[in-house]
Design an enzyme around this catalytic site. Sequence first.
Site, PDB file in Angstrom:
ATOM      1  N   GLY A   1     -15.535  -0.912  -2.662  1.00  0.00           N
ATOM      2  CA  GLY A   1     -14.450  -0.057  -2.204  1.00  0.00           C
ATOM      3  C   GLY A   1     -12.987  -1.014  -2.061  1.00  0.00           C
ATOM      4  O   GLY A   1     -12.684  -1.792  -2.811  1.00  0.00           O
ATOM      5  N   ASN A   2     -12.101  -0.300  -1.560  1.00  0.00           N
ATOM      6  CA  ASN A   2     -10.664  -1.048  -1.631  1.00  0.00           C
ATOM      7  C   ASN A   2     -10.040  -0.914  -0.294  1.00  0.00           C
ATOM      8  O   ASN A   2     -10.781  -0.223   0.576  1.00  0.00           O
ATOM      9  CB  ASN A   2      -9.729  -0.551  -2.754  1.00  0.00           C
ATOM     10  CG  ASN A   2      -9.550   0.912  -2.485  1.00  0.00           C
ATOM     11  OD1 ASN A   2      -8.602   1.303  -1.470  1.00  0.00           O
ATOM     12  ND2 ASN A   2     -10.143   1.955  -3.382  1.00  0.00           N
ATOM     13  N   ARG A   3      -8.821  -1.394   0.331  1.00  0.00           N
ATOM     14  CA  ARG A   3      -8.336  -1.534   1.364  1.00  0.00           C
ATOM     15  C   ARG A   3      -7.476  -0.184   1.926  1.00  0.00           C
ATOM     16  O   ARG A   3      -6.826  -0.232   2.936  1.00  0.00           O
ATOM     17  CB  ARG A   3      -7.430  -2.688   1.850  1.00  0.00           C
ATOM     18  CG  ARG A   3      -8.597  -3.890   1.528  1.00  0.00           C
ATOM     19  CD  ARG A   3      -8.027  -5.423   1.788  1.00  0.00           C
ATOM     20  NE  ARG A   3      -7.218  -5.461   3.072  1.00  0.00           N
ATOM     21  CZ  ARG A   3      -6.870  -6.516   3.103  1.00  0.00           C
ATOM     22  NH1 ARG A   3      -6.620  -7.683   2.259  1.00  0.00           N
ATOM     23  NH2 ARG A   3      -6.063  -6.605   4.351  1.00  0.00           N
TER      24      ARG A   3
ATOM     25  N   ALA B   1      -6.294   5.589  -3.431  1.00  0.00           N
ATOM     26  CA  ALA B   1      -6.446   4.341  -4.380  1.00  0.00           C
ATOM     27  C   ALA B   1      -7.981   4.562  -4.741  1.00  0.00           C
ATOM     28  O   ALA B   1      -8.893   4.163  -4.533  1.00  0.00           O
ATOM     29  CB  ALA B   1      -6.362   3.080  -3.272  1.00  0.00           C
TER      30      ALA B   1
END
Length: 218
Positions: A28-30, A94
Amino acid sequence: MSAALAGVRIVVSAGPTYEDIDPARFLGNRSSGKMGFAVAAEAAARGAQVVLVAGPVHLPTPAGVQRIDVRSARQMHAAVLSALPCDAYIGAAAVADFTPRMTSPQKIKKQAGQETLMLELVKTSDILAEVAASPQRPRLVVGFAAETEQVAEYARDKLLRKRLDLICANQVGQAGAGFESDDNALLVISAEGQQALGPASKQTLAGQLLDLLAERLA
Ligand code: CTP
Ligand code: CA
């Protein structure tokens, strides 16, 4: 002073994507999704018909917004393309750039003595570039660019490479801006020039961004 967007159809993507490795793990990402949700909320408040394609985030659905929940980049790609045609696409998500070639159907177990694990990743489709190149190209295609360095240069390159009308660049990895924060600062870049917005709340920035979009759609 809010510009009316009545009769305008806007598709917004927001949040991260999660790329499953196995039933227990993902990449995943932030991204918090807050910027995209704020844009969707403001656009709906100004009378636009808004479709919000949301990655996995726990945020309430803004009033008057049609929300489509997705998990992976592949699902986001399908949902965004099937939401066309529209007047404006705002790609605030994102999106994962790479996804595991295979999702293991069972939890991956450590083998005795195993010290490393190789994950093979394959590139995802660039949703934003595909929307911009589509025969159903919206009148306005807006990207976001989260950068940790050379913000304006990298963002301008994306504007040209993906054939966008606008790109909203923000520096991440700094206190009080970007991912996870309620506040942000954007550098909005077009072929004609650039304009700094904020620092301000994501809601205020969303309003200012929609003022720019409304001008261009008028
Ligand atoms: N984007 C997209 N689909 C992808 C990757 C990115 O639609 N597979 C969109 C994002 O929603 C954003 C813009 O492209 O609006 C820029 O994303 P960013 O990650 O900053 O740029 P990339 O082109 O992926 O380049 P890099 O991550 O290498 O900087
Ligand atoms: Ca990327």
